[in-house]
Structures are given as structure tokens and as C-alpha cells.
Design an enzyme around this catalytic site. Sequence first.
Site, PDB file in Angstrom:
ATOM      1  N   ASN A 100     -18.893   3.966  10.362  1.00 19.86           N
ATOM      2  CA  ASN A 100     -18.453   2.578  10.290  1.00 19.86           C
ATOM      3  C   ASN A 100     -18.066   2.025  11.661  1.00 19.86           C
ATOM      4  O   ASN A 100     -18.015   0.808  11.851  1.00 19.86           O
ATOM      5  CB  ASN A 100     -17.267   2.442   9.335  1.00 19.86           C
ATOM      6  CG  ASN A 100     -17.655   2.613   7.881  1.00 19.86           C
ATOM      7  OD1 ASN A 100     -18.833   2.606   7.538  1.00 19.86           O
ATOM      8  ND2 ASN A 100     -16.669   2.782   7.019  1.00 19.86           N
TER       9      ASN A 100
ATOM     10  N   HIS B 102       0.656 -11.766   1.917  1.00 21.59           N
ATOM     11  CA  HIS B 102      -0.424 -11.001   1.282  1.00 21.59           C
ATOM     12  C   HIS B 102      -1.224 -11.847   0.283  1.00 21.59           C
ATOM     13  O   HIS B 102      -2.457 -11.791   0.254  1.00 21.59           O
ATOM     14  CB  HIS B 102       0.161  -9.766   0.596  1.00 21.59           C
ATOM     15  CG  HIS B 102      -0.805  -8.650   0.434  1.00 21.59           C
ATOM     16  ND1 HIS B 102      -0.429  -7.333   0.306  1.00 21.59           N
ATOM     17  CD2 HIS B 102      -2.158  -8.630   0.366  1.00 21.59           C
ATOM     18  CE1 HIS B 102      -1.500  -6.566   0.180  1.00 21.59           C
ATOM     19  NE2 HIS B 102      -2.557  -7.335   0.200  1.00 21.59           N
TER      20      HIS B 102
ATOM     21  N   TYR C  53       0.818  -1.214   0.000  1.00 21.52           N
ATOM     22  CA  TYR C  53       0.000   0.000   0.000  1.00 21.52           C
ATOM     23  C   TYR C  53       0.851   1.264   0.000  1.00 21.52           C
ATOM     24  O   TYR C  53       0.333   2.361  -0.233  1.00 21.52           O
ATOM     25  CB  TYR C  53      -0.922   0.043   1.229  1.00 21.52           C
ATOM     26  CG  TYR C  53      -1.849  -1.126   1.398  1.00 21.52           C
ATOM     27  CD1 TYR C  53      -2.074  -2.044   0.365  1.00 21.52           C
ATOM     28  CD2 TYR C  53      -2.517  -1.328   2.599  1.00 21.52           C
ATOM     29  CE1 TYR C  53      -2.916  -3.128   0.541  1.00 21.52           C
ATOM     30  CE2 TYR C  53      -3.369  -2.407   2.779  1.00 21.52           C
ATOM     31  CZ  TYR C  53      -3.565  -3.306   1.749  1.00 21.52           C
ATOM     32  OH  TYR C  53      -4.399  -4.366   1.941  1.00 21.52           O
TER      33      TYR C  53
ATOM     34  N   ARG D 135     -17.927   9.052   7.408  1.00 17.70           N
ATOM     35  CA  ARG D 135     -18.028   7.613   7.160  1.00 17.70           C
ATOM     36  C   ARG D 135     -17.144   6.833   8.121  1.00 17.70           C
ATOM     37  O   ARG D 135     -17.516   5.735   8.572  1.00 17.70           O
ATOM     38  CB  ARG D 135     -17.621   7.317   5.708  1.00 17.70           C
ATOM     39  CG  ARG D 135     -17.921   5.909   5.246  1.00 17.70           C
ATOM     40  CD  ARG D 135     -19.404   5.604   5.169  1.00 17.70           C
ATOM     41  NE  ARG D 135     -20.116   6.564   4.354  1.00 17.70           N
ATOM     42  CZ  ARG D 135     -20.152   6.562   3.025  1.00 17.70           C
ATOM     43  NH1 ARG D 135     -19.507   5.630   2.348  1.00 17.70           N
ATOM     44  NH2 ARG D 135     -20.832   7.463   2.368  1.00 17.70           N
TER      45      ARG D 135
END
Length: 280
Positions: A245, A113, A55, A241
Site C-alpha cells: 500500500n 468524528h 478505536y 499489504r
Amino acid sequence: MSSTTDQVPRIHLRGDTEIPQLGFGVFQVPPEDTADVVSRAFETGYRHIDTAAAYRNEEGVGQAIRASGLGRDEVFVTTKCPNPAHGYDAARQALAGSLERLGLDFVDLYLIHWPIPFKDLYVETWKAFVDMQSEGLAKSIGVSNFQPDHLRRIVDETGVTPAVNQIELHPRLQQAELRRDHADRGIVTEAWSPLAQGAVLDDPAIAHVAEAHDRTPGQVVIRWHLQLGNVVIPKSVTPERIEQNFDVFGFELSDDEMAAIEALDAGERTGPDPDTFTGG
């Protein structure tokens, strides 16, 4: 910090640690935004952050941890070994790099991963993980996107069962057979893409449940995951959000509502097939 932090259930993992069942994912969060976004997550009450070398935002996660004032034992950090780093020595070097970028002495959970079957190196990679755990570099070790055959092979060849398998899992891809395999082996199921990248949020069945509880569709789907027993790591960069969440502990879905969501399973992936993905 949010008083709701204590509401997040914790699930025991192999390796004698506990993982908060609701975490915060940073997949596709731009590196330059990561520190601010993760800091917002900490302010909301999240204590479990899921990142990966691939990432390219581990540095931002580390910055947010240092800026938070939280003790190391208050934050659960997951990162993942990148696909080019399969193999014993490469995996060890990969974790060393992740720890340097995160600014940490250890991670709470380290994952392979993807299995990348065509390389046929995931067993050697797992052997490195076992050694790194014994050295205290990772409290728990696990995998991501592993299929039953991959799980069976690493356990048969090393005698060590992963603590977690993090897989694509959402109402349109519920992976019931794989979840049963996890349960039989004592592996915790963790869901990535838990909202199918938003594709399930306009489903009429989910909208009906959301209306009944005066909640958002996203909150309903996250609640569904929690009641199934999944660890779930929704991602958002929007403050509202991020908070929504996390606000999923004040209601409960009925058996009928759980069944209505279960009926949405269609075997539809948003990401690659783990059996054929080459890591590109």
C-alpha cells in the site's frame, strides 16, 4: 527507515502545517496489536498515523511513536473526538484524554468524528476545537463525515473553515459534489475506507488497470486517490499489504485509466449515512 519516505507528497493545511498525502489508518486494529502494526508502518516509511478515541488504540499508537526513535516533527498524528463528547466542555475533555493516551503534548490534526445532527451540538464542539487550536493543543482542526450543510453551518457560525473533511470515499462512492464543495472552501479531502473495505479489489476494470501496470488492485486504487488529490489512509495488519500500500509512487495512471475508475461510481456506502447516523 525506508528511503521512499521522501516520495510521499505533502499537502498544506490551514493551521500552517503539512499533511503527508499517504497515511496509515488503524481503524479496527486490535488495541493489543496496534503498537506492533504501527511500528511496521513506520519501518515501511509511513509518517502519518490516523487514529480515533473510538478505536480504543491510541495508547498503542503512542507506544509505537515512542519506540520509533522518530522526532515529534517527523510524525503526523490525527485523532478524533468521540461521538459522546459533543459539546464545548466535553470536547475539551476528550482531547485531553486523547493526548494523555497518546503521550503527546499536541496532535497535528483533530477531527470531529461524526456530525451527529440529531444532537445539534457540532457547532459548539467546533467552537471548542477553534479554542484548542489557538492554545496549541492541535496544529490543525477539521471534521469527518460532514455534509455540505454541516460545513456551511460551522463556517457561517464561527468564521473558521475546517482544514480537512475526512469522508468515506472510494471508486463506488466518489462524492464528486462534496469534493467540489471542499475545493471551493479550501478544505482538503481525506478518504476513509479508500478500498471500500476490499469490495472494489475484484472489479474487472480495476483488475485490468492493475494488470497493465503489474500492480495489485489495491495499489491502483490508492494511486487513483493520490492523483485525485485526496489524502488517503489505507489500513492493514498484514506486513506484505502494509508495504504494498506504500509502494504506489513508481507508476502513474493515464487519463483513460482514471476515467475507467471514475465510471465505477455507484453511490454505494460501506458505512453509515452521516445525515442519519446517531453515533451508536
